[in-house]
Write an enzyme that holds these catalytic residues in place. Structure first.
Site, PDB file in Angstrom:
ATOM      1  N   TYR A  92       0.620  -1.077  -0.280  1.00 40.40           N
ATOM      2  CA  TYR A  92       0.065   0.142  -0.219  1.00 40.40           C
ATOM      3  C   TYR A  92       0.591   0.952  -0.227  1.00 40.40           C
ATOM      4  O   TYR A  92       1.665   1.308   0.702  1.00 40.40           O
ATOM      5  CB  TYR A  92      -0.650   0.584   1.102  1.00 40.40           C
ATOM      6  CG  TYR A  92      -2.205   0.616   0.948  1.00 40.40           C
ATOM      7  CD1 TYR A  92      -3.458   0.863   0.647  1.00 40.40           C
ATOM      8  CD2 TYR A  92      -2.615   1.747   1.993  1.00 40.40           C
ATOM      9  CE1 TYR A  92      -4.186   1.620   0.750  1.00 40.40           C
ATOM     10  CE2 TYR A  92      -3.255   2.836   2.068  1.00 40.40           C
ATOM     11  CZ  TYR A  92      -4.464   2.478   1.160  1.00 40.40           C
ATOM     12  OH  TYR A  92      -5.612   3.692   1.526  1.00 40.40           O
ATOM     13  N   SER A 186       1.250  -7.788   1.695  1.00 39.61           N
ATOM     14  CA  SER A 186       0.345  -6.983   2.231  1.00 39.61           C
ATOM     15  C   SER A 186      -0.672  -6.264   0.844  1.00 39.61           C
ATOM     16  O   SER A 186      -1.294  -7.403   1.146  1.00 39.61           O
ATOM     17  CB  SER A 186       1.085  -5.420   2.577  1.00 39.61           C
ATOM     18  OG  SER A 186      -0.011  -4.354   3.670  1.00 39.61           O
ATOM     19  N   GLN A 187      -1.008  -4.988   0.981  1.00 40.85           N
ATOM     20  CA  GLN A 187      -0.864  -5.162  -0.434  1.00 40.85           C
ATOM     21  C   GLN A 187      -0.897  -6.234  -1.142  1.00 40.85           C
ATOM     22  O   GLN A 187      -1.941  -6.342  -1.658  1.00 40.85           O
ATOM     23  CB  GLN A 187      -1.418  -3.446  -1.173  1.00 40.85           C
ATOM     24  CG  GLN A 187      -2.401  -3.066  -2.072  1.00 40.85           C
ATOM     25  CD  GLN A 187      -1.914  -1.722  -2.429  1.00 40.85           C
ATOM     26  OE1 GLN A 187      -3.583  -0.706  -2.521  1.00 40.85           O
ATOM     27  NE2 GLN A 187      -0.477  -1.624  -3.479  1.00 40.85           N
ATOM     28  N   ASP A 272       0.569  -8.118  14.754  1.00 43.39           N
ATOM     29  CA  ASP A 272       0.261  -6.786  13.531  1.00 43.39           C
ATOM     30  C   ASP A 272      -0.924  -6.936  13.170  1.00 43.39           C
ATOM     31  O   ASP A 272      -2.080  -6.685  12.831  1.00 43.39           O
ATOM     32  CB  ASP A 272      -0.017  -8.369  12.041  1.00 43.39           C
ATOM     33  CG  ASP A 272      -0.173  -7.601  10.611  1.00 43.39           C
ATOM     34  OD1 ASP A 272      -0.017  -6.018  11.071  1.00 43.39           O
ATOM     35  OD2 ASP A 272       0.343  -7.592   9.781  1.00 43.39           O
ATOM     36  N   HIS A 302       3.676  -5.802  11.171  1.00 44.30           N
ATOM     37  CA  HIS A 302       3.347  -5.907  10.719  1.00 44.30           C
ATOM     38  C   HIS A 302       4.877  -5.782   9.358  1.00 44.30           C
ATOM     39  O   HIS A 302       4.146  -6.656   8.320  1.00 44.30           O
ATOM     40  CB  HIS A 302       2.278  -4.359   9.410  1.00 44.30           C
ATOM     41  CG  HIS A 302       2.291  -4.575   7.681  1.00 44.30           C
ATOM     42  ND1 HIS A 302       0.777  -5.491   7.872  1.00 44.30           N
ATOM     43  CD2 HIS A 302       1.673  -3.694   7.151  1.00 44.30           C
ATOM     44  CE1 HIS A 302       0.930  -6.025   6.139  1.00 44.30           C
ATOM     45  NE2 HIS A 302       1.575  -4.462   5.877  1.00 44.30           N
TER      46      HIS A 302
END
Length: 322
Positions: A92, A186-187, A272, A302
């Site tokens: 992201y 992540s994203q 996270d 994260h």
């Protein structure tokens, strides 16, 4: 921070309450059919990075709406035969960055395709792809852009770009299309799950600490962005809760995971707060493939496994792409 989500034994059994739309498959079939009306027109332009161990190409292809999307394609130098392909999606706020920063997978013998993310690329790594489509009022960030209508939602464009990125990567003569895998953090992990549900013939998926999963829980269990963007939007638009979660249901990684067909290596971190472990396990537990594994990092946030997860992938992916 201390553990905040469900205990690990409950995570391993957790199931999402996210409701799958009845027309989920038709929505995505129509979306991709519309995108494929535009010529993919994948172009690979050799660039001089100053590196001699790899060959790098600046890539442009047609994504959602025929919009031109950028990428990098990196190969071991002097490659003379098709190689297994690893398509990577970015986290992201980031973009594809500078070409010389993508060396790991070419060094491991892969053809490595990195997709730029439209409209992003100013948070931590530079991007070069515009998003020419506007939206209604949104909370700052990307997660609420067009959030009241699946047709207009930002990630409809991104996920479509990602499927087309796989097609672009496979179109290069030094790519072995039959041995294609996808990965991301992540994203990028959430996009990986979407691609895994929309491209039926991938041979492996490796989503790390994936975002965009189990929206009903994610929006209420953490105060951290990006998921908090949903709550901040609804704090203003108090009458739009049903419309918002209806839209998000078309983009939930849990529903894409349920359509996965490839072996998969997931990862999560129990501290996270950005992508809570219950949301990651929601996708993992919905994944119907027997050959799936979850790496759990007990005391990480994260950042997840970081280089330790890369070591894990470097052992796992070649076995699936051999």
């Amino acid at each position: 921070m201390a553990l905040f989500d469900l205990p690990l034994d409950q995570l391993r059994a957790y199931r999402s309450a996210s409701k799958e739309p009845a027309d989920f498959d038709r929505f995505w079939s129509d979306t991709l059919a519309e995108a494929r009306r535009h010529d993919l027109d994948a172009r690979f332009e050799r660039v001089d990075t100053g590196l001699t161990a790899v060959e790098t190409y600046d890539v442009t292809f047609s994504g959602f709406g025929g919009h031109r999307v950028k990428g990098w394609f990196v190969l071991p130098a002097d490659t003379d035969r098709p190689l297994p392909v690893l398509v990577e999606f970015i986290g992201y706020g980031g973009g594809r960055g500078l070409a010389h920063t993508h060396l790991l997978w070419a060094a491991a013998g892969f053809a490595h395709f990195v997709m730029d993310t439209r409209g992003q690329g100013s948070g931590w790594a530079a991007g070069h792809t515009e998003d020419p489509v506007g939206s209604g009022p949104a909370y700052p960030g990307f997660l609420t852009r067009g959030i009241t209508d699946p047709e207009d939602f930002y990630y409809r464009r991104v996920f479509t770009d990602a499927v087309r990125a796989v097609e672009a990567a496979r179109s290069h003569p030094l790519a072995d299309a039959a041995r294609t895998a996808a990965t991301g953090i992540s994203q990028g992990g959430g996009i990986t799950l979407a691609v895994g549900g929309l491209v039926p013939d991938l041979v492996a998926l490796a989503p790390d600490v994936p975002f965009l999963c189990d929206f009903p829980r994610a929006a209420t269990v953490t105060d951290e962005n990006p998921y908090r963007e949903i709550g901040n939007y609804l704090a203003t638009h108090r009458d739009r809760r049903e419309r918002v979660f209806d839209t998000l249901s078309y983009f939930d990684g849990v529903h894409f995971a349920a359509r996965g067909t490839a072996p998969a290596l997931f990862s999560t971190a129990l501290e996270d707060e950005i992508c809570p472990p219950s949301t990651v396990f929601a996708a993992f537990n919905a994944y119907p493939v027997e050959d799936k594994q979850m790496e759990v990092y007990d005391f990480n946030g994260h950042e997840g496994g970081g280089p330790f997860q890369q070591v894990r992938q470097l052992r796992w992916l070649p076995q699936r792409l051999a």
